[in-house]
Design a protein around this motif. Structure first.
Motif, PDB file in Angstrom:
ATOM      1  N   LEU A 207       0.829  -1.211   0.000  1.00 49.94           N
ATOM      2  CA  LEU A 207       0.000   0.000   0.000  1.00 49.94           C
ATOM      3  C   LEU A 207       0.860   1.256   0.000  1.00 49.94           C
ATOM      4  O   LEU A 207       0.444   2.298  -0.509  1.00 49.94           O
ATOM      5  CB  LEU A 207      -0.963  -0.006   1.186  1.00 49.94           C
ATOM      6  CG  LEU A 207      -2.039  -1.095   1.116  1.00 49.94           C
ATOM      7  CD1 LEU A 207      -3.034  -0.943   2.260  1.00 49.94           C
ATOM      8  CD2 LEU A 207      -2.786  -1.054  -0.215  1.00 49.94           C
TER       9      LEU A 207
ATOM     10  N   PRO B   1       1.949   2.690  -4.325  1.00 51.86           N
ATOM     11  CA  PRO B   1       0.755   2.527  -5.175  1.00 51.86           C
ATOM     12  C   PRO B   1       1.064   2.000  -6.578  1.00 51.86           C
ATOM     13  O   PRO B   1       0.283   1.210  -7.118  1.00 51.86           O
ATOM     14  CB  PRO B   1       0.166   3.938  -5.240  1.00 51.86           C
ATOM     15  CG  PRO B   1       0.650   4.611  -3.999  1.00 51.86           C
ATOM     16  CD  PRO B   1       2.011   4.035  -3.733  1.00 51.86           C
TER      17      PRO B   1
ATOM     18  N   PHE C 144       1.430  -1.665  -6.380  1.00 50.54           N
ATOM     19  CA  PHE C 144       0.140  -2.316  -6.133  1.00 50.54           C
ATOM     20  C   PHE C 144      -0.704  -2.322  -7.406  1.00 50.54           C
ATOM     21  O   PHE C 144      -1.306  -3.339  -7.770  1.00 50.54           O
ATOM     22  CB  PHE C 144      -0.596  -1.601  -4.997  1.00 50.54           C
ATOM     23  CG  PHE C 144      -1.847  -2.323  -4.551  1.00 50.54           C
ATOM     24  CD1 PHE C 144      -1.940  -3.705  -4.628  1.00 50.54           C
ATOM     25  CD2 PHE C 144      -2.924  -1.618  -4.036  1.00 50.54           C
ATOM     26  CE1 PHE C 144      -3.091  -4.377  -4.213  1.00 50.54           C
ATOM     27  CE2 PHE C 144      -4.076  -2.279  -3.623  1.00 50.54           C
ATOM     28  CZ  PHE C 144      -4.155  -3.653  -3.719  1.00 50.54           C
ATOM     29  N   LYS C 145      -0.708  -1.191  -8.106  1.00 49.85           N
ATOM     30  CA  LYS C 145      -1.489  -1.127  -9.343  1.00 49.85           C
ATOM     31  C   LYS C 145      -0.987  -2.190 -10.324  1.00 49.85           C
ATOM     32  O   LYS C 145      -1.778  -2.894 -10.965  1.00 49.85           O
ATOM     33  CB  LYS C 145      -1.371   0.271  -9.962  1.00 49.85           C
ATOM     34  CG  LYS C 145      -2.307   0.480 -11.130  1.00 49.85           C
ATOM     35  CD  LYS C 145      -2.129   1.851 -11.768  1.00 49.85           C
ATOM     36  CE  LYS C 145      -2.908   1.928 -13.069  1.00 49.85           C
ATOM     37  NZ  LYS C 145      -2.413   2.982 -13.956  1.00 49.85           N
ATOM     38  N   ARG C 146       0.325  -2.314 -10.405  1.00 52.70           N
ATOM     39  CA  ARG C 146       0.916  -3.300 -11.321  1.00 52.70           C
ATOM     40  C   ARG C 146       0.523  -4.730 -10.901  1.00 52.70           C
ATOM     41  O   ARG C 146       0.311  -5.597 -11.734  1.00 52.70           O
ATOM     42  CB  ARG C 146       2.442  -3.123 -11.308  1.00 52.70           C
ATOM     43  CG  ARG C 146       3.205  -3.952 -12.332  1.00 52.70           C
ATOM     44  CD  ARG C 146       3.049  -3.434 -13.757  1.00 52.70           C
ATOM     45  NE  ARG C 146       3.430  -4.476 -14.717  1.00 52.70           N
ATOM     46  CZ  ARG C 146       3.021  -4.536 -15.969  1.00 52.70           C
ATOM     47  NH1 ARG C 146       2.230  -3.610 -16.465  1.00 52.70           N
ATOM     48  NH2 ARG C 146       3.382  -5.518 -16.761  1.00 52.70           N
ATOM     49  N   MET C 147       0.401  -4.950  -9.592  1.00 53.52           N
ATOM     50  CA  MET C 147       0.016  -6.258  -9.053  1.00 53.52           C
ATOM     51  C   MET C 147      -1.408  -6.638  -9.482  1.00 53.52           C
ATOM     52  O   MET C 147      -1.726  -7.802  -9.664  1.00 53.52           O
ATOM     53  CB  MET C 147       0.096  -6.160  -7.522  1.00 53.52           C
ATOM     54  CG  MET C 147       0.167  -7.450  -6.770  1.00 53.52           C
ATOM     55  SD  MET C 147       0.262  -7.095  -4.976  1.00 53.52           S
ATOM     56  CE  MET C 147       2.025  -7.004  -4.749  1.00 53.52           C
ATOM     57  N   LEU C 148      -2.262  -5.617  -9.628  1.00 54.50           N
ATOM     58  CA  LEU C 148      -3.638  -5.865 -10.059  1.00 54.50           C
ATOM     59  C   LEU C 148      -3.718  -5.980 -11.575  1.00 54.50           C
ATOM     60  O   LEU C 148      -4.549  -6.695 -12.120  1.00 54.50           O
ATOM     61  CB  LEU C 148      -4.557  -4.726  -9.592  1.00 54.50           C
ATOM     62  CG  LEU C 148      -4.580  -4.448  -8.090  1.00 54.50           C
ATOM     63  CD1 LEU C 148      -5.578  -3.344  -7.765  1.00 54.50           C
ATOM     64  CD2 LEU C 148      -4.917  -5.704  -7.305  1.00 54.50           C
ATOM     65  N   GLU C 149      -2.831  -5.249 -12.255  1.00 54.34           N
ATOM     66  CA  GLU C 149      -2.900  -5.158 -13.714  1.00 54.34           C
ATOM     67  C   GLU C 149      -2.255  -6.361 -14.408  1.00 54.34           C
ATOM     68  O   GLU C 149      -2.789  -6.874 -15.385  1.00 54.34           O
ATOM     69  CB  GLU C 149      -2.188  -3.868 -14.163  1.00 54.34           C
ATOM     70  CG  GLU C 149      -2.234  -3.618 -15.665  1.00 54.34           C
ATOM     71  CD  GLU C 149      -1.598  -2.281 -16.054  1.00 54.34           C
ATOM     72  OE1 GLU C 149      -0.864  -1.698 -15.226  1.00 54.34           O
ATOM     73  OE2 GLU C 149      -1.842  -1.837 -17.189  1.00 54.34           O
ATOM     74  N   ALA C 150      -1.094  -6.788 -13.909  1.00 55.52           N
ATOM     75  CA  ALA C 150      -0.285  -7.757 -14.656  1.00 55.52           C
ATOM     76  C   ALA C 150      -0.667  -9.201 -14.346  1.00 55.52           C
ATOM     77  O   ALA C 150      -1.237  -9.495 -13.293  1.00 55.52           O
ATOM     78  CB  ALA C 150       1.187  -7.544 -14.326  1.00 55.52           C
ATOM     79  N   TYR C 151      -0.333 -10.098 -15.267  1.00 56.06           N
ATOM     80  CA  TYR C 151      -0.505 -11.515 -14.990  1.00 56.06           C
ATOM     81  C   TYR C 151       0.376 -11.917 -13.825  1.00 56.06           C
ATOM     82  O   TYR C 151       1.528 -11.491 -13.741  1.00 56.06           O
ATOM     83  CB  TYR C 151      -0.139 -12.359 -16.222  1.00 56.06           C
ATOM     84  CG  TYR C 151      -1.294 -12.476 -17.172  1.00 56.06           C
ATOM     85  CD1 TYR C 151      -2.204 -13.520 -17.052  1.00 56.06           C
ATOM     86  CD2 TYR C 151      -1.512 -11.522 -18.151  1.00 56.06           C
ATOM     87  CE1 TYR C 151      -3.294 -13.609 -17.898  1.00 56.06           C
ATOM     88  CE2 TYR C 151      -2.604 -11.598 -19.002  1.00 56.06           C
ATOM     89  CZ  TYR C 151      -3.490 -12.650 -18.870  1.00 56.06           C
ATOM     90  OH  TYR C 151      -4.573 -12.734 -19.697  1.00 56.06           O
TER      91      TYR C 151
ATOM     92  N   GLY D 298      -2.441 -11.864  -8.092  1.00 55.80           N
ATOM     93  CA  GLY D 298      -1.272 -11.069  -7.736  1.00 55.80           C
ATOM     94  C   GLY D 298      -1.134 -10.915  -6.229  1.00 55.80           C
ATOM     95  O   GLY D 298      -0.029 -10.930  -5.676  1.00 55.80           O
ATOM     96  N   LEU D 299      -2.274 -10.793  -5.556  1.00 54.61           N
ATOM     97  CA  LEU D 299      -2.278 -10.628  -4.108  1.00 54.61           C
ATOM     98  C   LEU D 299      -1.840 -11.917  -3.414  1.00 54.61           C
ATOM     99  O   LEU D 299      -1.084 -11.890  -2.436  1.00 54.61           O
ATOM    100  CB  LEU D 299      -3.700 -10.264  -3.673  1.00 54.61           C
ATOM    101  CG  LEU D 299      -3.843  -9.192  -2.623  1.00 54.61           C
ATOM    102  CD1 LEU D 299      -3.092  -7.934  -3.003  1.00 54.61           C
ATOM    103  CD2 LEU D 299      -5.312  -8.870  -2.407  1.00 54.61           C
TER     104      LEU D 299
ATOM    105  N   TRP E 223      -8.624   1.538 -11.319  1.00 59.50           N
ATOM    106  CA  TRP E 223      -7.755   1.962 -10.213  1.00 59.50           C
ATOM    107  C   TRP E 223      -8.339   3.178  -9.491  1.00 59.50           C
ATOM    108  O   TRP E 223      -8.281   3.271  -8.271  1.00 59.50           O
ATOM    109  CB  TRP E 223      -6.365   2.256 -10.775  1.00 59.50           C
ATOM    110  CG  TRP E 223      -5.335   2.687  -9.782  1.00 59.50           C
ATOM    111  CD1 TRP E 223      -4.734   3.909  -9.718  1.00 59.50           C
ATOM    112  CD2 TRP E 223      -4.759   1.906  -8.717  1.00 59.50           C
ATOM    113  NE1 TRP E 223      -3.825   3.934  -8.689  1.00 59.50           N
ATOM    114  CE2 TRP E 223      -3.819   2.725  -8.051  1.00 59.50           C
ATOM    115  CE3 TRP E 223      -4.959   0.603  -8.258  1.00 59.50           C
ATOM    116  CZ2 TRP E 223      -3.074   2.288  -6.956  1.00 59.50           C
ATOM    117  CZ3 TRP E 223      -4.216   0.164  -7.166  1.00 59.50           C
ATOM    118  CH2 TRP E 223      -3.287   1.001  -6.527  1.00 59.50           C
TER     119      TRP E 223
ATOM    120  N   GLY F 215      -8.174  -4.739 -18.066  1.00 55.73           N
ATOM    121  CA  GLY F 215      -6.768  -4.592 -17.707  1.00 55.73           C
ATOM    122  C   GLY F 215      -6.449  -4.958 -16.273  1.00 55.73           C
ATOM    123  O   GLY F 215      -5.718  -4.237 -15.586  1.00 55.73           O
TER     124      GLY F 215
ATOM    125  N   ALA G 110      -5.482  -8.384 -15.043  1.00 51.53           N
ATOM    126  CA  ALA G 110      -5.136  -9.809 -15.064  1.00 51.53           C
ATOM    127  C   ALA G 110      -4.714 -10.331 -13.696  1.00 51.53           C
ATOM    128  O   ALA G 110      -4.884 -11.509 -13.390  1.00 51.53           O
ATOM    129  CB  ALA G 110      -4.014 -10.062 -16.071  1.00 51.53           C
ATOM    130  N   GLY G 111      -4.145  -9.449 -12.856  1.00 55.10           N
ATOM    131  CA  GLY G 111      -3.674  -9.877 -11.538  1.00 55.10           C
ATOM    132  C   GLY G 111      -4.801 -10.206 -10.583  1.00 55.10           C
ATOM    133  O   GLY G 111      -4.594 -10.844  -9.554  1.00 55.10           O
TER     134      GLY G 111
END
Lengths: 395, 395
Positions: A72, A75, A78-85, A282-283, B64, B252, B254-255
């Motif tokens: 947290l 940010p 964290f955003k990348r963790m939600l966005e990426a495979y 990702g989490l 986001w 967008g 994926a995570g």
């Protein structure tokens, strides 16, 4: 359940809400409706303590503090963790391997233990022998072509697994798969090491022997320095054993969905060859990465020992109750049998309405004859309220 | 790949890193190694633009901003989201139902589209006919007892699905299952509505007809007011069709792992009766809850239209390239064929090393004969850099 109200004093308003709860429970099948669902549908309910959910709240706090500092606070990360495979199964297995002391090629990383249970039952079982009462996915996940047979545990013996009777029952059933949860859900009985070892040695010709150790952190067991409590010292002697482990209980992070199974490398290979490509979020990947840090595990063990004292205090208090029978437990919950004249469903509802306390009514558990509640043990102030509330309604 | 360097000028240092990348790719099988994995192992790589990942970056930003306002602004809510069990499959289906215009009992909510693909292939398919090139899980997830046969798409025809040839190929194969991805991955070909309808009508006796519309938001299609682009207007005429939909591409994320399938209610019932109990995380549940808000969907459509213009601008630019053949696309990526003397693997590596741009090398895609790259279309500044870099290396 409304016909069973006689032994308890219930107001008209309470009676009305009890009827709404009854309908909601009927729709949820063999799992309690989630708290969120209940609160959405019945706004009168104000839940203060979730004693249905079997987790160590101190570990949730520990996770949360690391998550705040690592994720947290950054940010963009964290955003990348939600966005990426997320990473694939084997990469996460590598990270978990050292902390567990298990070769990565034996590890199947799962989207919660329920996914691991499903994978094993759907792929490596055609007839499963369960010990009842049990965690319902072990029979619900058996498809139409999978036979289910049962071994009845006895409340009079504190739900102990008698090794000889159990082995005889499994062999007589001709099942190719058997499941032992230790400590067991919902009764908390831990199979002693010598018994477990003997049982597994007698059942080594089964195709699949499942040992579910999801609650083993809460049991009082010798643990290797720097290690985590586990039954794998025993189970790894037997090739046919699959160990199932939820992370939701000990780490209190059910919303993240994280679990794993330990099995023969050939089975991990087969499962991953035909599925489970990106089954970890990702989490969850972040959560598993914490296991790479010995500092995190040291802190976790401290919180675990602190929590175990809460469990001891709770069970010491319930041992003095004369209005329920509280069964000995090696887990972080306690099964309680109430008087047969009183409905567990009504008691559960009254705990919720009057005290904002949500416990597990066990009416839908197969293999439990009588009226039972399963109460999760939480923080000391919460436990004190739960104990008072039980006394208020039942004594 | 190192033997294929001749037509390009490559330094000694580049040559060394190319060899490390080669080893990493070999270990990842038919899916590109994740960016995180690559950066961990080869710190020299500095990835600026991820043009391998097929997502709408404007939608990630939109998600986001809602996530910040709804969840991050309320730490106790967020903590509870990680701690508590998520809702079960059917409750989430209810929330998604209105926005999709699909009855909830037809919806199977999945931990990413890959879980839905796995569920359908493992349960409702014994012989699957794929159109190649394709998304590899459609053949990888076929177990040892599931036969796989193939229909070859033709680059000379822009990978178009010829309806008569296709139907004949499926029927001749005697498969009980066929898959059409539209727009297709990796070529971006959208099957015209009339063709799709005719194909489905001819294949209505198949046990399972899979239509994967994961990229349909990016296609230029008439959309009902307030609705989202979809092929379900066509597919819902046919009982045997299962629609597969990933949420990772259009939103967008994926995570988070979020996807769903639309199928006969009896199949949803069967799947949920024997598994998939808590297969959605708390975060995915939050994401699905956004679909309940028409304001979110309105904003999403605006961002989608804005992004579609980026796609148009990108494909207009590549149409002028004389050094690659860029195929027409209805998706948010473009397949490019490079000169047969130049290795796609080396070009991919050089894009990464010199420009920090990560594109998908298609060498491992079955059914693609030649050297191909798949380039994801992203923001305008990123696309400009990608176009320059392609020209730098290839022209």
């Amino acid at each position: 359940m409304l016909s069973d109200l006689t032994p308890l004093r219930v107001s008209l308003k309470e009676r009305e809400i009890l009827s709404q709860l009854e309908q909601l429970s009927a729709r949820s099948g063999s799992h309690s409706p989630s708290l969120g669902t209940m609160q959405q549908l019945i706004p009168e309910i104000n839940v203060d303590i979730d004693s249905c959910y079997l987790s160590n709240p101190l570990a949730t706090d520990l996770f949360w503090s690391h998550f705040n500092a690592d994720v947290l606070a950054d940010p963009q990360l964290f955003k990348r963790m939600l966005e990426a495979y997320p990473s694939q199964n084997r990469e996460i297995a590598e990270r978990l391997s050292t902390a567990l002391g298990i070769d990565a090629n034996h590890l199947f990383i799962a989207n919660g233990a329920t996914e691991a249970i499903q994978a094993v039952i759907h792929n490596y079982s055609s007839h499963i022998h369960i010990s009842i009462p049990t965690f319902s996915p072990y029979y619900e996940f058996a498809g139409p072509h999978t036979q289910v047979t049962k071994f009845q545990l006895d409340p009079a013996k504190n739900f102990a697994v008698d090794p000889e009777e159990y082995v005889e029952s499994v062999l007589r059933s001709k099942a190719d798969t058997a499941v032992l949860i230790s400590p067991n859900n919902p009764d908390g009985y831990l199979i002693p090491d010598a018994d477990l070892e003997w049982i597994l040695s007698q059942l080594s010709s089964l195709r699949t022997m499942i040992v579910d150790e999801s609650f083993v952190h809460f049991a009082d067991r010798p643990t290797a320095p720097g290690g985590l409590p586990t039954l794998t010292g025993i189970t790894q002697q037997f090739e046919n054993v699959t160990v199932v482990k939820s992370m939701s209980k000990d780490f209190g992070i059910a919303g993240i969905r994280a679990g794993y199974a330990i099995m023969q490398p050939e089975r991990v290979d087969q499962l991953l060859a035909h599925g489970y490509l990106w089954n970890t979020s990702g989490l969850a990947e972040y959560f598993f990465s914490l296991f790479d840090r010995s500092a995190f595990l040291t802190e976790y063990r401290q919180e675990l020992f602190r929590y175990r004292r809460f469990i001891d205090n709770f069970t010491t208090a319930t041992a003095r109750f004369d209005f329920v029978r509280a069964f000995d437990t090696s887990a972080n919950f306690q099964l309680m049998q109430i008087h047969a004249d009183v409905s567990a469903e009504v008691v559960t509802a009254l705990l919720l309405l009057r005290h904002g306390i949500y416990v597990r009514n066990c009416s839908d558990k197969i293999g439990l004859d009588g009226e039972f509640l399963r109460v999760a043990i939480r923080t000391e102030p919460e436990n004190a309220k739960v104990l008072d509330a039980l006394a208020d309604i039942l004594s």
